[in-house]
Design a protein around this motif. Structure first.
Motif, PDB file in Angstrom:
ATOM      1  N   PHE A 127     -23.935  32.003  -6.177  1.00 39.95           N
ATOM      2  CA  PHE A 127     -25.334  32.024  -5.777  1.00 39.95           C
ATOM      3  C   PHE A 127     -26.207  31.477  -6.904  1.00 39.95           C
ATOM      4  CE2 PHE A 127     -29.480  34.150  -5.493  1.00 39.95           C
ATOM      5  CZ  PHE A 127     -29.832  33.861  -4.181  1.00 39.95           C
ATOM      6  N   GLY A 128     -27.205  30.685  -6.529  1.00 41.88           N
ATOM      7  CA  GLY A 128     -28.231  30.319  -7.499  1.00 41.88           C
ATOM      8  C   GLY A 128     -27.942  29.114  -8.384  1.00 41.88           C
ATOM      9  N   GLY A 129     -26.948  28.275  -8.027  1.00 40.85           N
ATOM     10  CA  GLY A 129     -26.715  27.054  -8.814  1.00 40.85           C
ATOM     11  C   GLY A 129     -27.841  26.043  -8.575  1.00 40.85           C
ATOM     12  N   ASP A 130     -27.899  24.989  -9.397  1.00 42.74           N
ATOM     13  CA  ASP A 130     -28.879  23.927  -9.150  1.00 42.74           C
ATOM     14  C   ASP A 130     -28.637  23.367  -7.757  1.00 42.74           C
ATOM     15  OD1 ASP A 130     -30.070  24.138 -11.568  1.00 42.74           O
ATOM     16  OD2 ASP A 130     -28.828  22.580 -12.527  1.00 42.74           O
ATOM     17  N   PRO A 131     -29.712  22.939  -7.076  1.00 47.22           N
ATOM     18  CA  PRO A 131     -29.523  22.397  -5.723  1.00 47.22           C
ATOM     19  C   PRO A 131     -28.434  21.325  -5.696  1.00 47.22           C
ATOM     20  CG  PRO A 131     -31.860  22.597  -6.216  1.00 47.22           C
ATOM     21  CD  PRO A 131     -31.120  22.961  -7.474  1.00 47.22           C
ATOM     22  N   ASN A 132     -27.592  21.396  -4.700  1.00 46.55           N
ATOM     23  CA  ASN A 132     -26.515  20.424  -4.467  1.00 46.55           C
ATOM     24  C   ASN A 132     -25.502  20.299  -5.606  1.00 46.55           C
ATOM     25  OD1 ASN A 132     -27.461  19.609  -1.824  1.00 46.55           O
ATOM     26  ND2 ASN A 132     -29.215  18.761  -2.936  1.00 46.55           N
ATOM     27  N   SER A 133     -25.344  21.396  -6.371  1.00 49.78           N
ATOM     28  CA  SER A 133     -24.331  21.364  -7.429  1.00 49.78           C
ATOM     29  C   SER A 133     -23.002  21.962  -6.955  1.00 49.78           C
ATOM     30  CB  SER A 133     -24.828  22.116  -8.672  1.00 49.78           C
ATOM     31  OG  SER A 133     -25.125  23.459  -8.341  1.00 49.78           O
ATOM     32  N   HIS A 134     -23.000  22.604  -5.783  1.00 47.30           N
ATOM     33  CA  HIS A 134     -21.759  23.171  -5.241  1.00 47.30           C
ATOM     34  C   HIS A 134     -21.443  22.515  -3.903  1.00 47.30           C
ATOM     35  CE1 HIS A 134     -22.196  25.975  -8.425  1.00 47.30           C
ATOM     36  NE2 HIS A 134     -23.016  26.805  -7.813  1.00 47.30           N
ATOM     37  N   VAL A 135     -21.261  21.205  -3.930  1.00 49.67           N
ATOM     38  CA  VAL A 135     -21.068  20.468  -2.680  1.00 49.67           C
ATOM     39  C   VAL A 135     -19.877  19.535  -2.822  1.00 49.67           C
ATOM     40  CG1 VAL A 135     -22.168  18.978  -0.982  1.00 49.67           C
ATOM     41  CG2 VAL A 135     -23.576  20.501  -2.369  1.00 49.67           C
ATOM     42  N   SER A 136     -18.840  19.760  -2.015  1.00 46.93           N
ATOM     43  CA  SER A 136     -17.702  18.847  -2.054  1.00 46.93           C
ATOM     44  C   SER A 136     -17.935  17.739  -1.030  1.00 46.93           C
ATOM     45  CB  SER A 136     -16.418  19.607  -1.712  1.00 46.93           C
ATOM     46  OG  SER A 136     -16.398  19.839  -0.308  1.00 46.93           O
ATOM     47  N   LEU A 137     -17.050  16.761  -1.024  1.00 46.00           N
ATOM     48  CA  LEU A 137     -17.185  15.661  -0.057  1.00 46.00           C
ATOM     49  C   LEU A 137     -17.059  16.190   1.369  1.00 46.00           C
ATOM     50  CD1 LEU A 137     -15.093  12.969  -1.981  1.00 46.00           C
ATOM     51  CD2 LEU A 137     -17.593  13.109  -1.783  1.00 46.00           C
ATOM     52  N   VAL A 138     -16.256  17.253   1.542  1.00 51.79           N
ATOM     53  CA  VAL A 138     -16.114  17.866   2.877  1.00 51.79           C
ATOM     54  C   VAL A 138     -17.453  18.471   3.315  1.00 51.79           C
ATOM     55  CG1 VAL A 138     -14.983  19.718   4.196  1.00 51.79           C
ATOM     56  CG2 VAL A 138     -13.660  18.362   2.569  1.00 51.79           C
ATOM     57  N   ASP A 139     -18.094  19.215   2.394  1.00 48.57           N
ATOM     58  CA  ASP A 139     -19.372  19.860   2.731  1.00 48.57           C
ATOM     59  C   ASP A 139     -20.453  18.821   3.032  1.00 48.57           C
ATOM     60  OD1 ASP A 139     -18.063  22.223   1.949  1.00 48.57           O
ATOM     61  OD2 ASP A 139     -18.709  21.917  -0.128  1.00 48.57           O
ATOM     62  N   ALA A 140     -20.365  17.683   2.362  1.00 52.16           N
ATOM     63  CA  ALA A 140     -21.357  16.627   2.585  1.00 52.16           C
ATOM     64  C   ALA A 140     -20.984  15.786   3.801  1.00 52.16           C
ATOM     65  CB  ALA A 140     -21.470  15.739   1.348  1.00 52.16           C
ATOM     66  N   ALA A 141     -19.850  16.101   4.434  1.00 48.89           N
ATOM     67  CA  ALA A 141     -19.383  15.417   5.643  1.00 48.89           C
ATOM     68  C   ALA A 141     -19.240  13.922   5.448  1.00 48.89           C
ATOM     69  CB  ALA A 141     -20.309  15.732   6.821  1.00 48.89           C
ATOM     70  N   MET A 142     -18.645  13.542   4.314  1.00 46.87           N
ATOM     71  CA  MET A 142     -18.379  12.119   4.093  1.00 46.87           C
ATOM     72  C   MET A 142     -17.312  11.655   5.084  1.00 46.87           C
ATOM     73  SD  MET A 142     -20.252  10.840   1.821  1.00 46.87           S
ATOM     74  CE  MET A 142     -21.663  11.721   1.204  1.00 46.87           C
ATOM     75  N   PRO A 143     -17.365  10.395   5.496  1.00 45.65           N
ATOM     76  CA  PRO A 143     -16.403   9.910   6.498  1.00 45.65           C
ATOM     77  C   PRO A 143     -14.958  10.116   6.020  1.00 45.65           C
ATOM     78  CG  PRO A 143     -18.102   8.264   6.103  1.00 45.65           C
ATOM     79  CD  PRO A 143     -18.315   9.354   5.089  1.00 45.65           C
ATOM     80  N   GLY A 144     -14.124  10.549   6.933  1.00 49.57           N
ATOM     81  CA  GLY A 144     -12.696  10.676   6.618  1.00 49.57           C
ATOM     82  C   GLY A 144     -12.298  11.963   5.931  1.00 49.57           C
ATOM     83  N   MET A 145     -13.266  12.785   5.598  1.00 50.88           N
ATOM     84  CA  MET A 145     -12.929  14.060   4.939  1.00 50.88           C
ATOM     85  C   MET A 145     -12.399  15.043   5.983  1.00 50.88           C
ATOM     86  SD  MET A 145     -13.474  13.632   1.817  1.00 50.88           S
ATOM     87  CE  MET A 145     -13.189  11.883   1.925  1.00 50.88           C
ATOM     88  N   LEU A 146     -11.424  15.866   5.569  1.00 49.56           N
ATOM     89  CA  LEU A 146     -10.851  16.833   6.507  1.00 49.56           C
ATOM     90  C   LEU A 146     -10.968  18.255   5.969  1.00 49.56           C
ATOM     91  CD1 LEU A 146      -7.605  14.917   7.536  1.00 49.56           C
ATOM     92  CD2 LEU A 146      -9.611  15.380   8.963  1.00 49.56           C
ATOM     93  N   PRO A 147     -11.285  19.200   6.837  1.00 50.74           N
ATOM     94  CA  PRO A 147     -11.375  20.603   6.405  1.00 50.74           C
ATOM     95  C   PRO A 147      -9.984  21.191   6.165  1.00 50.74           C
ATOM     96  CG  PRO A 147     -11.651  20.452   8.787  1.00 50.74           C
ATOM     97  CD  PRO A 147     -11.534  19.029   8.285  1.00 50.74           C
ATOM     98  N   VAL A 148      -9.876  22.055   5.168  1.00 49.18           N
ATOM     99  CA  VAL A 148      -8.633  22.800   4.914  1.00 49.18           C
ATOM    100  C   VAL A 148      -9.009  24.279   4.862  1.00 49.18           C
ATOM    101  CG1 VAL A 148      -6.743  23.216   3.289  1.00 49.18           C
ATOM    102  CG2 VAL A 148      -7.654  20.887   3.581  1.00 49.18           C
ATOM    103  N   ILE A 149      -8.335  25.085   5.684  1.00 46.01           N
ATOM    104  CA  ILE A 149      -8.725  26.497   5.769  1.00 46.01           C
ATOM    105  C   ILE A 149      -8.450  27.229   4.453  1.00 46.01           C
ATOM    106  CG2 ILE A 149      -6.506  27.187   6.797  1.00 46.01           C
ATOM    107  CD1 ILE A 149      -9.753  28.761   7.914  1.00 46.01           C
ATOM    108  N   ASN A 150      -9.391  28.054   4.060  1.00 49.30           N
ATOM    109  CA  ASN A 150      -9.294  28.867   2.848  1.00 49.30           C
ATOM    110  C   ASN A 150      -8.583  30.181   3.206  1.00 49.30           C
ATOM    111  OD1 ASN A 150      -9.816  30.750   0.803  1.00 49.30           O
ATOM    112  ND2 ASN A 150     -11.843  29.888   0.343  1.00 49.30           N
ATOM    113  N   GLU A 151      -7.383  30.350   2.676  1.00 51.62           N
ATOM    114  CA  GLU A 151      -6.550  31.489   3.048  1.00 51.62           C
ATOM    115  C   GLU A 151      -7.204  32.830   2.710  1.00 51.62           C
ATOM    116  OE1 GLU A 151      -2.537  30.950   1.643  1.00 51.62           O
ATOM    117  OE2 GLU A 151      -2.026  33.021   2.186  1.00 51.62           O
ATOM    118  N   GLU A 152      -7.933  32.864   1.582  1.00 53.87           N
ATOM    119  CA  GLU A 152      -8.562  34.118   1.174  1.00 53.87           C
ATOM    120  C   GLU A 152      -9.637  34.547   2.190  1.00 53.87           C
ATOM    121  OE1 GLU A 152      -7.796  36.435  -0.641  1.00 53.87           O
ATOM    122  OE2 GLU A 152      -9.647  37.576  -0.922  1.00 53.87           O
TER     123      GLU A 152
END
Ligand code: ADP
Ligand code: MG
Length: 494
Positions: A44-69
């Protein structure tokens, strides 16, 4: 399903009584280091857009992988809600455009959620208990945040939260008053915190509620509901329900009908406002997400998670009542936070050979310690008096070294100055005087100085209390009250 209980109050309208019916959809942020389908941080509370992977940004071709935890956390939560765990569940796409969810759809679960029906037992302060049915619990992604206050003409987007795992916990329409709804949310939050599956921090948005409200004449079928979105405090949930019930009753009594719609709660005005007419499930064009396989696990996996669950508040409360002889409401107060219950058990020293008196310890923890912590707005974790110190104070009372009254002074000294309670008692001469010789002198003096009171006490033995008070006072509270009482009765011939 609930038998009518006191807290299910009827509301008086102009034309008779009404009953409010409430069902809650709670969005609880899953405690996990990374997001539901990506490795980006959930901090919580990081600089805006500092915790964003390519998946979260929905870049073309990115695929979701389920988080087991996150899956394990949802299963643990389902077990804590005494719910059915579905060994097979499906992720669906819920299609809608939100500027802070770049995929253009939310990955959620629709027809096959990970957790099915369950139950939550809720206790009200007056000792009343009721149960609330859980309809389902499913996993879904959170959206990001729009920042409207950074620029006069532009809106900024912060995707840090986009893709963070949420558990949506849907209750049955079993709640019958704002009081019940608030108690339910607070119990649910306690369970989540015990489980360690959601921190329950409503100020940070870790727990939000969509509040569904309808009204009906007692005994009639359910009325049309309105859904109040994203209410973020327990107090606001209560206010939103009370306002909304009144609003609906007013409309129906004026001959109108309730339109099913989505509303907002305006905390400043304390009222709800229409946001949009209610969308239907088919509007979202749900379909199974082709990027994700169905989620399958074995019963052995579930059993293993179950075997490692911590003791939950209901079980802990029952144990405190049966093992330590506590009253239900005291046990309820102690188990409402896991930290408080742990502190109480540490004071008791159940694991040590010299277990202390459960009721006496509960009394000290609830009345003295919690009272003092509340006064200073402190958390149990920040208590200046440790469980070991409080345990030592209780031992000193139990063995008759100090009176209950002196114990309060001792508690105050330990609170402000710290130290080993036994050493403090020695150093400051706080020991209770049980030596009858020492007390006798004081008793004789007071009797000699108050012949009128002696006569009164002999006529009315309850007056002996006045003498006890005087002796205690002149001994600085250190005389043993029982010894004083016995001595006085003998001397006055009562
Ligand atoms: P939706 O996604 O359309 O809001 P859900 O099934 O997720 O539907 O949630 C519906 C919620 O509304 C549940 O919590 C349910 O208990 C509650 N609910 C259903 N009918 C009523 C009603 N007549 N009055 C109040 N609450 C209701
Ligand atoms: Mg809903």
């Amino acid at each position: 399903m609930n038998a009518p209980v006191k807290s299910s109050k009827l509301i008086k309208g102009a034309t008779g009584d009404w009953e409010v019916v409430i069902g809650l959809e709670i969005h609880a942020q899953v405690t996990s280091k990374s997001k539901l389908f990506s490795g980006a941080s959930t901090e919580f509370g990081g600089d805006p857009n500092s915790h964003v992977s390519l998946v979260d940004a929905a870049m073309p071709g990115m695929l979701p992988v389920i988080n087991e935890e996150c899956v394990a956390q949802a299963v643990r939560t389902g077990l804590g809600l005494k719910a059915r765990i579905n060994l097979s569940s499906v992720f669906d796409r819920k299609n809608y455009f939100y500027p802070d969810l770049p995929q253009g759809y939310q990955i959620s679960q629709y027809k096959s959620p990970i957790v099915g029906e369950g139950t939550v037992i809720v206790d009200l302060p007056e000792g009343e208990t009721f149960s609330v049915g859980i309809e389902r619990l499913h996993l879904e992604q959170d959206a990001g945040k729009l920042l409207h206050d950074q620029h006069p003409t532009m809106t900024f987007v912060d995707l840090n939260r986009s893709g963070v795992a949420l558990m949506e916990i849907v209750s049955k329409p079993d709640l019958r008053s704002s009081e019940q709804a608030k108690a339910y949310v607070s119990k649910l939050r306690t369970i989540l915190r015990y489980l360690g599956t959601c921190d329950g921090d409503m100020e940070k948005g870790s727990l939000r509620a969509d509040v569904n409200v309808s009204v009906r004449r007692p005994g009639e079928p359910f009325g049309t509901r309105c859904e109040i979105k994203n209410v973020n405090s327990i107090r606001f949930i209560g206010q939103a329900i009370d306002y909304e019930a009144r609003r609906q009753i007013g409309i129906i009594e004026d001959g109108g009908v309730i339109e099913q719609e989505t509303r907002l709660f305006d905390a400043g005005k304390g009222e709800t406002r229409s946001m949009r007419s209610k969308e239907e499930a088919h509007d979202y064009r749900y379909f199974p997400d082709p990027d994700l396989l169905p989620l399958e696990f074995t019963q052995a996996y579930v059993d293993d998670l179950e075997a490692h669950l911590p003791e939950l508040p209901d079980e802990k409360k029952a144990r405190f009542i049966s093992d330590f002889g506590l009253k239900a409401d005291d046990a309820g107060v102690l188990v409402s936070e896991r930290e408080s219950a742990d502190f109480y058990e540490a004071v008791l020293g159940t694991l040590a050979d010299k277990a202390r008196d459960g009721k006496l310890a509960a009394n000290w923890v609830i009345n003295e310690l919690f009272g003092r912590l509340n006064k200073e707005g402190k958390d149990i974790a920040a208590s200046p008096v440790s469980a070991a110190q409080l345990g030592a104070i209780i031992d000193l009372i139990g063995e008759g070294t100090i009176s209950g009254k002196i114990a309060k002074d001792l508690f105050e000294i330990v609170w402000t100055e710290g130290g080993d309670p036994r050493a403090v008692v020695e150093a400051r001469g706080m020991k209770q005087v049980t030596d009858l010789g020492a007390i006798e002198k004081v008793v004789d003096d007071i009797i000699a100085a108050n012949p009128d009171k002696v006569a009164q006490a002999q006529a009315k033995p309850a007056m002996v209390g006045w003498f006890v008070g005087q002796v205690m006072k002149s001994s600085g509270g250190k005389a043993n009250p029982q010894a004083v009482n016995d001595l006085l009765k003998a001397k006055l011939g009562l």
